[in-house]
Design a protein around this motif. Structure first.
Motif, PDB file in Angstrom:
ATOM      1  N   ASP A  17       0.759  -1.277   0.162  1.00  0.00           N
ATOM      2  CA  ASP A  17       0.153  -0.057  -0.019  1.00  0.00           C
ATOM      3  C   ASP A  17       0.851   1.368   0.061  1.00  0.00           C
ATOM      4  O   ASP A  17       0.274   2.246   0.101  1.00  0.00           O
ATOM      5  CB  ASP A  17      -1.136   0.091   1.196  1.00  0.00           C
ATOM      6  CG  ASP A  17      -0.110  -0.183   2.548  1.00  0.00           C
ATOM      7  OD1 ASP A  17       1.322  -0.116   2.588  1.00  0.00           O
ATOM      8  OD2 ASP A  17      -0.902  -0.020   3.647  1.00  0.00           O
ATOM      9  N   PHE A  18       2.208   1.032  -0.038  1.00  0.00           N
ATOM     10  CA  PHE A  18       3.056   2.141  -0.325  1.00  0.00           C
ATOM     11  C   PHE A  18       3.272   3.094   1.014  1.00  0.00           C
ATOM     12  O   PHE A  18       3.714   4.103   0.744  1.00  0.00           O
ATOM     13  CB  PHE A  18       2.580   3.104  -1.326  1.00  0.00           C
ATOM     14  CG  PHE A  18       2.930   2.604  -2.966  1.00  0.00           C
ATOM     15  CD1 PHE A  18       4.164   2.396  -3.210  1.00  0.00           C
ATOM     16  CD2 PHE A  18       1.621   2.019  -3.491  1.00  0.00           C
ATOM     17  CE1 PHE A  18       4.124   1.715  -4.660  1.00  0.00           C
ATOM     18  CE2 PHE A  18       1.950   1.303  -4.612  1.00  0.00           C
ATOM     19  CZ  PHE A  18       3.041   1.263  -5.182  1.00  0.00           C
ATOM     20  N   PHE A  67       2.768   8.330   2.743  1.00  0.00           N
ATOM     21  CA  PHE A  67       2.514   7.218   1.770  1.00  0.00           C
ATOM     22  C   PHE A  67       3.555   7.521   0.624  1.00  0.00           C
ATOM     23  O   PHE A  67       3.731   8.657   0.148  1.00  0.00           O
ATOM     24  CB  PHE A  67       1.194   6.912   1.118  1.00  0.00           C
ATOM     25  CG  PHE A  67       0.428   6.477   1.945  1.00  0.00           C
ATOM     26  CD1 PHE A  67      -0.189   4.853   2.165  1.00  0.00           C
ATOM     27  CD2 PHE A  67      -0.548   7.155   2.888  1.00  0.00           C
ATOM     28  CE1 PHE A  67      -0.974   4.451   3.311  1.00  0.00           C
ATOM     29  CE2 PHE A  67      -1.394   6.849   3.725  1.00  0.00           C
ATOM     30  CZ  PHE A  67      -1.700   5.669   3.685  1.00  0.00           C
ATOM     31  N   ASN A  68       4.301   6.787  -0.049  1.00  0.00           N
ATOM     32  CA  ASN A  68       5.154   6.696  -1.179  1.00  0.00           C
ATOM     33  C   ASN A  68       4.282   6.851  -2.503  1.00  0.00           C
ATOM     34  O   ASN A  68       2.955   6.633  -2.471  1.00  0.00           O
ATOM     35  CB  ASN A  68       6.205   5.727  -1.457  1.00  0.00           C
ATOM     36  CG  ASN A  68       7.124   5.949  -0.565  1.00  0.00           C
ATOM     37  OD1 ASN A  68       7.590   6.981   0.092  1.00  0.00           O
ATOM     38  ND2 ASN A  68       7.643   4.789   0.166  1.00  0.00           N
ATOM     39  N   ARG A  69       4.833   7.350  -3.531  1.00  0.00           N
ATOM     40  CA  ARG A  69       4.100   7.854  -4.762  1.00  0.00           C
ATOM     41  C   ARG A  69       3.923   6.504  -5.525  1.00  0.00           C
ATOM     42  O   ARG A  69       4.618   5.692  -5.750  1.00  0.00           O
ATOM     43  CB  ARG A  69       4.959   8.524  -5.874  1.00  0.00           C
ATOM     44  CG  ARG A  69       4.160   9.114  -7.030  1.00  0.00           C
ATOM     45  CD  ARG A  69       3.177  10.104  -6.869  1.00  0.00           C
ATOM     46  NE  ARG A  69       2.665  10.445  -8.084  1.00  0.00           N
ATOM     47  CZ  ARG A  69       1.781   9.868  -8.807  1.00  0.00           C
ATOM     48  NH1 ARG A  69       1.123   8.928  -8.205  1.00  0.00           N
ATOM     49  NH2 ARG A  69       1.426  10.358 -10.035  1.00  0.00           N
ATOM     50  N   ASP A  70       2.499   6.210  -5.655  1.00  0.00           N
ATOM     51  CA  ASP A  70       2.023   5.050  -6.562  1.00  0.00           C
ATOM     52  C   ASP A  70       1.844   5.545  -8.196  1.00  0.00           C
ATOM     53  O   ASP A  70       0.787   6.452  -8.384  1.00  0.00           O
ATOM     54  CB  ASP A  70       0.727   4.316  -5.879  1.00  0.00           C
ATOM     55  CG  ASP A  70       0.179   3.381  -6.800  1.00  0.00           C
ATOM     56  OD1 ASP A  70       0.836   2.761  -7.549  1.00  0.00           O
ATOM     57  OD2 ASP A  70      -0.883   2.832  -6.363  1.00  0.00           O
ATOM     58  N   ARG A  71       2.811   5.087  -9.119  1.00  0.00           N
ATOM     59  CA  ARG A  71       2.702   5.669 -10.367  1.00  0.00           C
ATOM     60  C   ARG A  71       1.566   5.272 -11.339  1.00  0.00           C
ATOM     61  O   ARG A  71       1.163   5.683 -12.132  1.00  0.00           O
ATOM     62  CB  ARG A  71       4.037   5.252 -10.968  1.00  0.00           C
ATOM     63  CG  ARG A  71       5.286   5.778 -10.344  1.00  0.00           C
ATOM     64  CD  ARG A  71       4.956   7.323 -10.627  1.00  0.00           C
ATOM     65  NE  ARG A  71       6.417   7.988  -9.999  1.00  0.00           N
ATOM     66  CZ  ARG A  71       6.366   9.273 -10.001  1.00  0.00           C
ATOM     67  NH1 ARG A  71       5.464  10.163 -10.524  1.00  0.00           N
ATOM     68  NH2 ARG A  71       7.563   9.832  -9.211  1.00  0.00           N
ATOM     69  N   SER A  72       0.800   4.104 -10.827  1.00  0.00           N
ATOM     70  CA  SER A  72      -0.414   3.711 -11.180  1.00  0.00           C
ATOM     71  C   SER A  72      -1.473   4.357 -11.230  1.00  0.00           C
ATOM     72  O   SER A  72      -2.557   4.349 -11.783  1.00  0.00           O
ATOM     73  CB  SER A  72      -0.773   2.305 -10.926  1.00  0.00           C
ATOM     74  OG  SER A  72      -0.903   2.187  -9.313  1.00  0.00           O
ATOM     75  N   LYS A  73      -1.615   5.679 -10.213  1.00  0.00           N
ATOM     76  CA  LYS A  73      -2.729   6.436 -10.060  1.00  0.00           C
ATOM     77  C   LYS A  73      -2.274   7.834 -10.393  1.00  0.00           C
ATOM     78  O   LYS A  73      -1.201   8.259 -10.188  1.00  0.00           O
ATOM     79  CB  LYS A  73      -2.943   6.337  -8.552  1.00  0.00           C
ATOM     80  CG  LYS A  73      -3.537   4.964  -7.837  1.00  0.00           C
ATOM     81  CD  LYS A  73      -3.786   4.972  -6.511  1.00  0.00           C
ATOM     82  CE  LYS A  73      -4.325   3.902  -6.320  1.00  0.00           C
ATOM     83  NZ  LYS A  73      -4.878   3.903  -4.707  1.00  0.00           N
ATOM     84  N   ASP A  99      -3.770  10.075  -5.562  1.00  0.00           N
ATOM     85  CA  ASP A  99      -2.869   9.071  -4.801  1.00  0.00           C
ATOM     86  C   ASP A  99      -2.528  10.006  -3.524  1.00  0.00           C
ATOM     87  O   ASP A  99      -1.910  11.024  -3.412  1.00  0.00           O
ATOM     88  CB  ASP A  99      -1.469   8.932  -5.554  1.00  0.00           C
ATOM     89  CG  ASP A  99      -0.727   8.016  -4.876  1.00  0.00           C
ATOM     90  OD1 ASP A  99      -0.884   7.446  -3.972  1.00  0.00           O
ATOM     91  OD2 ASP A  99       0.631   8.017  -5.240  1.00  0.00           O
ATOM     92  N   HIS A 140      -0.484  13.707  -3.482  1.00  0.00           N
ATOM     93  CA  HIS A 140       0.909  13.936  -3.839  1.00  0.00           C
ATOM     94  C   HIS A 140       0.797  15.072  -4.797  1.00  0.00           C
ATOM     95  O   HIS A 140      -0.147  15.339  -5.461  1.00  0.00           O
ATOM     96  CB  HIS A 140       1.430  12.485  -4.742  1.00  0.00           C
ATOM     97  CG  HIS A 140       1.865  11.592  -3.564  1.00  0.00           C
ATOM     98  ND1 HIS A 140       3.166  11.819  -3.131  1.00  0.00           N
ATOM     99  CD2 HIS A 140       1.244  10.452  -3.276  1.00  0.00           C
ATOM    100  CE1 HIS A 140       3.489  10.745  -2.272  1.00  0.00           C
ATOM    101  NE2 HIS A 140       2.316   9.763  -2.479  1.00  0.00           N
TER     102      HIS A 140
END
Length: 852
Positions: free
Chosen positions: A536-537, A574-580, A585, A603
């Motif tokens: 979940d980052f 949370f870290n960056r989720d590049r899929s969103k 995100d 973000h």
């Protein structure tokens, strides 16, 4: 009907009378046997022997230790001739160590005392492992006097037994191991400073405290973009800045001057008084030349400490000679400035005078390829009338063997203490202490080592996987490090006290945990957790607790929240989720539990300077997240970075609020689980420290009690089976039964006859054995008396060899007479026991038990 009982009673009376008669017969036979044995007496003949001087028993040593072979005798003659020439040519120099005495008092050349040995322990394949083993395994016996060479040089096998020796013994054992490992090693006889000769390390820093700081790479130049915001103009006064820098420089100079003065005073305080024997103290160490085993340059090894030193080190004041297992060289160079300017090309006859001429006298600094080329050229040349070269005899020392126990124990007695500057290092053998402690390093804040500041301890073979513990005395902070494999994947634990809800820090092996927890920092009212590689980052969680509210009344043991601290604030990042998309995100969410508010921050997009965010206010009836809640637009506030983006609808905001409220409940549960986990870890640690257990391998049968008991049980069972088999094979009634024709069923009369014959046969054999012992005793006594009479007649005309032979014969005869007397006395004591034991065995025999 009345007659039958009378007949049976008569039979029982008859059987009892017969049994009594047999018992009387046995007793009478036993008394006769004792009387017969008592009649056999021996009278010892007194013999006075002159006292012999006590001699050293050399039978335990091999022949090579007690004698010299013809080659060794020739080598000793060559060494004596070399020594005479050396003394004649250089009368001002000290004598050389060529042929000291070994443990048997026999002269042996120093090169033959070296025994190159390669053992099967991987640790002894490198010079570091060999030097460490020798320095820890042996105890130093300083030279007495310190300016003279030792008279004895013991073999490495003797050192392995006694674990004591001088610096020359240290070097001999270390050089033997290094030569076996393939190093070009030499023993060096020379001069060193007092601290090195006496193994005084009180002025040296402990190697475990010296931190090797690697030079950090200079930071990369910041990439300047073509279009960037210029920094703001500095509006401070340049004059004031220069004045401030001048004042800081003056203060820094004053501080530096005070620091230098303090260091100078400390150096004067630590400085030792001048040594009157400086330059005269004899020492021995090891030299390793470059070439073999990819050694890049020459270096020295101090065998007393196991450390490597440069050949230009100031502690080495001069060299007299060096040797290995092939040759002996004498230094012809000037040592007024120590070893700094010495050349170690042993093939240079001007700088190094060798004892034996041959291949070992050639240049030793050639590259291996050049050596092969030179050897090939020498083979091509025709040699005519080549003189015969005397080669070094093989070593007289037996193979060096190091047991597994010696490798584990290392230090004499399993313990060794080394005193350093402001530190004390203690080493213990594995399994010596019940807590598994193997090393303890105590650091002090004063030179007298009375005020400890830090205590570091290293452990091995512990069930709780504890490897290292550090206690800082000033702050009372304890830091523990664990190896992988323990419960909860705990890696390290920093704490002041084991009481829960106090300041502590726990590090974990994140890859071994399902939640990816890497660190947990706990304060009285705060807790911070760091995560790695979560799906979940999430990488950060910060929890703020409130004070407990005291509740007066009956305690409710079924309440799940009893004993838990109330939550006030929870922050998750949370870290960056590049899929969103960046606007969807979540980067941070804050649950303000005490204020019933939730803040969500997203973000930042790559082309934006501020992120989007949403704030929610929970409804008043938010206690149950399963029931629908009343929602108004004023309960949600949103900031969108893109002004042209359509605002979110109320339904979307309502669903998001419900989702955040559920997330808050799940976060609260996870925080409670974290608190329970902390308490569980502390409880397990307290239990582990109260009952420490050490892990013992199943292959370590010496220490594994279970494996040892199993092995002893198997051996005991095998022994019992073997004895039973032997008893089955040996039937003492077989010869007597053969005389009766081996009947299947014995009658009462035959059984009684077998019993009487068997007892009579044993009785006769016991009497015959006693008579045989008496006859041997009388013969030995008679021969001794005849020898004594012969000695009285020829005493005046006897030579020393005849007298020694007579004394040896008398000693052996008296020993034999004494043994015969003891055997007869023991036979008399055990004969009745054997008679009764045989009678009891006959009664228990299944073939005779029914009749006896």
């Amino acid at each position: 009907m009345e007659v039958l009982p009378k007949v049976e009673s008569d039979k029982e009376v008859a059987i009892d009378e017969a049994e009594e008669d047999r018992q009387d017969e046995v007793n009478e036979d036993l008394l006769k046997l004792e009387e017969t044995l008592c009649n056999i007496q021996i009278t010892p003949t007194p013999c006075s022997l002159p006292e012999r001087a006590q001699e050293v028993d050399l039978s335990q040593y091999p022949t090579s230790y007690k004698e010299n072979s013809p080659q060794e005798k020739l080598l000793l003659a060559i060494a004596d001739n070399f020594c005479c020439q050396y003394v004649h040519l250089y009368p001002d120099r000290k004598p050389l160590l060529l042929s000291p005495l070994n443990e048997c008092g026999v002269q042996k050349f120093v090169s033959t005392t070296l025994r190159p040995t390669l053992l099967s322990y991987p640790e002894l394949y490198s010079w570091e492992g060999c030097a460490s083993f020798v320095s820890e395994f042996l105890s130093l016996e300083p030279l007495d006097p310190p300016i003279d060479l030792p008279r004895h040089l013991y073999s490495p096998t003797w050192l392995m037994q006694t674990q004591r020796g001088s610096c020359f013994d240290f070097s001999t054992l270390l050089c033997s191991l290094l030569l076996g490992a393939g190093y070009n090693a030499y023993c060096v006889s020379g001069y060193a400073v007092k601290e090195m000769c006496l193994l005084n390390q009180s002025l040296q820093e402990c190697p475990l405290l010296v931190t090797h700081v690697k030079g950090k790479a200079t930071g990369q130049k910041r990439q300047v973009k073509k279009y960037s915001v210029k920094p703001p103009r500095d509006l401070r006064s340049g004059f004031e800045q220069r004045q401030e820098e001048r004042r800081q420089a003056d203060a820094q100079a004053i501080l530096l001057k005070k620091q230098q003065e303090a260091e100078r005073l400390q150096e004067e305080q630590e400085r030792l008084p001048p040594d009157p024997l400086l330059g005269l103290r004899v020492h021995c160490w090891v030299l390793i030349l470059s070439g073999n085993r990819e050694v890049p340059e020459n270096f020295f090894i101090n065998p007393l400490t196991g450390k490597s030193l440069s050949t230009t080190h100031k502690c080495f004041l001069g060299i007299e000679s060096i040797w290995n297992h092939q040759n002996y060289w004498v230094n012809m160079q000037d040592c007024r400035f120590g070893c700094a300017e010495m050349n170690f090309d042993l093939g240079d006859a001007v700088k190094w005078e060798y004892l034996l001429y041959g291949t070992t006298g050639q240049s030793l600094l050639l590259i291996p390829d050049m050596k092969k080329q030179q050897e090939a050229e020498d083979d091509e040349e025709e040699e005519v009338d080549e003189p015969k070269v005397f080669e070094m005899p093989p070593s007289w020392v037996n193979q060096i063997n190091i047991s597994q126990q010696d490798m584990e124990t290392r230090c004499p007695g399993g313990m060794k203490v080394i005193q350093y500057r402001k530190a004390k290092l203690e080493k213990f053998a594995p399994y010596l202490l019940p807590d598994g402690l193997v090393t303890r390093l105590t650091s002090y804040s004063d030179l007298d080592c009375t005020q400890p500041s830090t205590v570091k301890e290293w452990y091995q073979h512990r069930h709780d996987h504890l490897e290292e513990r550090e206690l800082k005395k000033t702050s009372n902070v304890t830091i523990e490090h664990f190896r992988p494999g323990r419960s909860y994947a705990l890696k390290s634990h920093r704490y002041i006290t084991m009481t829960p809800e106090t300041e502590r820090q726990m590090d974990f092996y994140s890859h071994a945990r399902a939640d990816g927890l890497a660190r947990r920092v706990e304060m009285p009212f705060e807790m911070t957790e760091t995560f790695e590689d979560r799906p979940d980052f999430m990488y950060h969680r910060h929890v703020v607790f409130g004070k407990r509210v005291k509740v007066f009344g009956p305690s409710n043991t079924e309440a799940p929240d009893q004993g838990q601290r109330p939550l006030q604030k929870v922050v998750e990042r949370f870290n960056r989720d590049r899929s969103k998309p960046a606007g969807e995100d979540v980067a941070e969410r804050i649950f303000l539990v005490s204020e019933d508010r939730i803040q969500v921050t997203y973000h930042r997009e790559d082309d934006r300077i501020i992120p989007a965010w949403r704030n929610f206010i929970k409804p008043r009836d938010s206690g149950d997240s399963q029931n629908p809640h009343s929602f108004t637009p004023q309960m949600a506030s949103t900031f969108q970075v893109d002004p042209f983006e359509k605002p979110s609808k109320n339904l979307f905001l309502y669903e998001m609020l419900v989702h955040m409220m559920k997330e808050e409940e799940s976060v609260a549960l996870r925080v409670k689980e974290s608190e329970k986990e902390v308490r569980a870890i502390l409880g397990v640690r307290e239990q582990e420290e109260s009952s420490i257990e050490l892990h013992i391998s199943i292959y370590n049968t010496a220490r594994n009690e279970r494996a040892r008991c199993h092995r002893e049980a198997l051996e005991r069972t095998a022994k019992e089976e073997r004895l039973q088999q032997e008893e089955k094979e040996l039937d003492f009634l077989a010869p007597l039964l053969a005389q009766l024709g081996d009947p299947e069923n014995l009658t009462r009369q035959a059984a009684l006859q077998l019993r009487n014959d068997c007892l009579a046969d044993l009785k006769q054999r016991l009497i015959d054995k006693a008579n045989l012992i008496q006859a041997r005793f009388e013969r030995e006594t008679q021969e001794l008396q005849q020898k004594q009479q012969w000695y009285q007649k020829n005493q005046l005309t006897m030579t020393k060899e005849d007298e020694d032979e007579y004394l040896a014969y008398c000693s052996d005869a008296m020993f034999r007479i004494h043994i015969l007397k003891l055997r007869l006395s023991r036979h008399k004591d055990k004969a009745p026991q054997k008679y009764l034991a045989l009678d009891e065995k006959l009664r228990r025999d299944p073939r005779l038990a029914n009749h006896l």
